[in-house]
Scaffold this motif. Structure first.
Motif, PDB file in Angstrom:
ATOM      1  N   LEU A 190       0.842  -1.206   0.000  1.00 30.02           N
ATOM      2  CA  LEU A 190       0.000   0.000   0.000  1.00 30.02           C
ATOM      3  C   LEU A 190       0.877   1.255   0.000  1.00 30.02           C
ATOM      4  O   LEU A 190       1.928   1.278   0.647  1.00 30.02           O
ATOM      5  CB  LEU A 190      -0.881   0.047   1.261  1.00 30.02           C
ATOM      6  CG  LEU A 190      -1.923  -1.057   1.462  1.00 30.02           C
ATOM      7  CD1 LEU A 190      -2.725  -0.792   2.725  1.00 30.02           C
ATOM      8  CD2 LEU A 190      -2.857  -1.133   0.256  1.00 30.02           C
ATOM      9  N   THR A 191       0.429   2.281  -0.686  1.00 25.06           N
ATOM     10  CA  THR A 191       1.121   3.571  -0.579  1.00 25.06           C
ATOM     11  C   THR A 191       0.650   4.218   0.727  1.00 25.06           C
ATOM     12  O   THR A 191      -0.326   3.770   1.346  1.00 25.06           O
ATOM     13  CB  THR A 191       0.741   4.516  -1.744  1.00 25.06           C
ATOM     14  OG1 THR A 191      -0.678   4.777  -1.641  1.00 25.06           O
ATOM     15  CG2 THR A 191       1.061   3.903  -3.094  1.00 25.06           C
ATOM     16  N   ARG A 192       1.346   5.288   1.111  1.00 21.22           N
ATOM     17  CA  ARG A 192       0.940   6.002   2.337  1.00 21.22           C
ATOM     18  C   ARG A 192      -0.504   6.485   2.238  1.00 21.22           C
ATOM     19  O   ARG A 192      -1.250   6.449   3.205  1.00 21.22           O
ATOM     20  CB  ARG A 192       1.841   7.215   2.550  1.00 21.22           C
ATOM     21  CG  ARG A 192       3.217   6.827   2.981  1.00 21.22           C
ATOM     22  CD  ARG A 192       4.098   8.028   3.140  1.00 21.22           C
ATOM     23  NE  ARG A 192       5.389   7.579   3.655  1.00 21.22           N
ATOM     24  CZ  ARG A 192       6.302   8.380   4.144  1.00 21.22           C
ATOM     25  NH1 ARG A 192       6.118   9.670   4.184  1.00 21.22           N
ATOM     26  NH2 ARG A 192       7.442   7.906   4.600  1.00 21.22           N
ATOM     27  N   GLU A 193      -0.854   6.961   1.047  1.00 23.61           N
ATOM     28  CA  GLU A 193      -2.212   7.500   0.856  1.00 23.61           C
ATOM     29  C   GLU A 193      -3.248   6.386   0.988  1.00 23.61           C
ATOM     30  O   GLU A 193      -4.310   6.570   1.574  1.00 23.61           O
ATOM     31  CB  GLU A 193      -2.358   8.166  -0.520  1.00 23.61           C
ATOM     32  CG  GLU A 193      -1.550   9.443  -0.717  1.00 23.61           C
ATOM     33  CD  GLU A 193      -0.050   9.207  -0.804  1.00 23.61           C
ATOM     34  OE1 GLU A 193       0.362   8.095  -1.228  1.00 23.61           O
ATOM     35  OE2 GLU A 193       0.726  10.105  -0.428  1.00 23.61           O
ATOM     36  N   GLU A 194      -2.899   5.214   0.425  1.00 17.14           N
ATOM     37  CA  GLU A 194      -3.849   4.092   0.475  1.00 17.14           C
ATOM     38  C   GLU A 194      -4.056   3.599   1.911  1.00 17.14           C
ATOM     39  O   GLU A 194      -5.167   3.332   2.345  1.00 17.14           O
ATOM     40  CB  GLU A 194      -3.361   2.933  -0.409  1.00 17.14           C
ATOM     41  CG  GLU A 194      -3.512   3.224  -1.889  1.00 17.14           C
ATOM     42  CD  GLU A 194      -2.737   2.241  -2.778  1.00 17.14           C
ATOM     43  OE1 GLU A 194      -3.084   2.144  -3.964  1.00 17.14           O
ATOM     44  OE2 GLU A 194      -1.777   1.604  -2.291  1.00 17.14           O
ATOM     45  N   GLN A 195      -2.941   3.501   2.651  1.00 15.24           N
ATOM     46  CA  GLN A 195      -3.107   2.996   4.026  1.00 15.24           C
ATOM     47  C   GLN A 195      -3.848   4.019   4.884  1.00 15.24           C
ATOM     48  O   GLN A 195      -4.647   3.660   5.747  1.00 15.24           O
ATOM     49  CB  GLN A 195      -1.793   2.543   4.654  1.00 15.24           C
ATOM     50  CG  GLN A 195      -0.871   3.628   5.115  1.00 15.24           C
ATOM     51  CD  GLN A 195       0.180   3.094   6.106  1.00 15.24           C
ATOM     52  OE1 GLN A 195       0.097   1.971   6.584  1.00 15.24           O
ATOM     53  NE2 GLN A 195       1.154   3.931   6.420  1.00 15.24           N
ATOM     54  N   LEU A 196      -3.628   5.309   4.595  1.00 20.21           N
ATOM     55  CA  LEU A 196      -4.358   6.336   5.348  1.00 20.21           C
ATOM     56  C   LEU A 196      -5.859   6.216   5.066  1.00 20.21           C
ATOM     57  O   LEU A 196      -6.685   6.308   5.982  1.00 20.21           O
ATOM     58  CB  LEU A 196      -3.847   7.739   4.980  1.00 20.21           C
ATOM     59  CG  LEU A 196      -4.649   8.889   5.577  1.00 20.21           C
ATOM     60  CD1 LEU A 196      -4.574   8.876   7.110  1.00 20.21           C
ATOM     61  CD2 LEU A 196      -4.165  10.242   5.054  1.00 20.21           C
ATOM     62  N   ALA A 197      -6.195   5.997   3.803  1.00 21.79           N
ATOM     63  CA  ALA A 197      -7.616   5.910   3.431  1.00 21.79           C
ATOM     64  C   ALA A 197      -8.299   4.762   4.178  1.00 21.79           C
ATOM     65  O   ALA A 197      -9.416   4.917   4.680  1.00 21.79           O
ATOM     66  CB  ALA A 197      -7.749   5.734   1.918  1.00 21.79           C
TER      67      ALA A 197
END
Ligand code: DC
Length: 227
Positions: free
Chosen positions: A207-214
């Protein structure tokens, strides 16, 4: 809007702090890096030659330690203060990393840090990352996340981070340090690292940082809405 406590636990260098910081920013919560507290205590012990295997020496030394967090406008997070000295950079040093797991395994050190962490959570609205936050510090937290990532990915991420500060560091050194900390953190007698039974697992290997944050943000908003 009701405020909750969010805990993020997991092995070293699997992106817990990054995620915790982002989550806190999105929700307008306070972010607390509990590992920074163990690191600051380790720095104090190293500087003052306190033997962390001697319980009475540890208990005496803890009386002279005061830990605080100071909000840093430039980074958007809090810096660690040890007896009013900003030690945010010093505690990320390899020497501290080499010893912090041994220090954090001491019963008195844990008692000292956990009491302060519990106090910080009294008003809720907090995201705290560490190893025992969902199990020992806040067993009643409304949202517990256990973060994992593939070990090889963790070594690579940590190496990149350390290399920026110390270009002489080798990938083997980083790997050895991570493996040693994983082992001590999971096998110590007091509050070993383990997933709380009611924690949700977030594997961020792909996961990218943005994906894991979402993902985490959705869990948090759902939990808040359910109260
Ligand atoms: O998250 P970190 O790598 O900065 O943590 C440093 C060390 O502190 C880690 O090796 C284990 C210990 N630690 C702990 O025992 N309990 C916590 N809640 C947080 C960190």
């Amino acid at each position: 809007m009701k405020k909750i406590i969010i805990t993020l636990d997991g092995f070293s260098s699997c992106g817990k702090s990054t995620l915790a910081k982002q989550l806190a920013r999105e929700l307008n919560y306070v972010f607390i890096d509990s590992g920074a507290m163990y690191r600051a205590i380790t720095l104090y012990f190293l500087r003052n030659r306190v033997d962390w295997n001697q319980d009475d020496a540890v208990q005496r030394a803890l009386q002279d330690i005061s830990l605080d967090f100071d909000y840093n406008d430039a980074t958007g997070t809090s810096d660690m203060l040890l007896n009013d000295e900003n030690v945010e950079l010093l505690i990320r040093d390899m020497l501290v990393s080499e010893h912090v797991s041994e220090v954090a395994a001491n019963k008195w050190v844990r008692e000292f840090a956990v009491a302060q962490q519990q106090k910080m959570g009294e008003k809720k609205g907090i995201v705290m990352d560490g190893r025992d936050i969902g199990t020992t510090v806040f067993p009643n937290a409304e949202l517990k996340i256990f973060v994992t990532a593939d070990p090889a990915v963790r070594v690579e991420r940590r190496y990149k981070e350390m290399f920026e500060k110390n270009p002489k560091i080798t990938i083997e050194e980083v790997k050895d340090n991570l493996e040693m900390r994983d082992y001590i953190d999971s096998n110590r007698e007091f509050s070993p690292l383990r997933k709380a039974d009611d924690a949700v697992i977030l594997d961020n290997t792909n996961l990218t940082r943005e994906e894991q944050l979402a993902v985490a943000l959705r869990w948090a908003r759902d939990r808040i809405a359910s109260l």
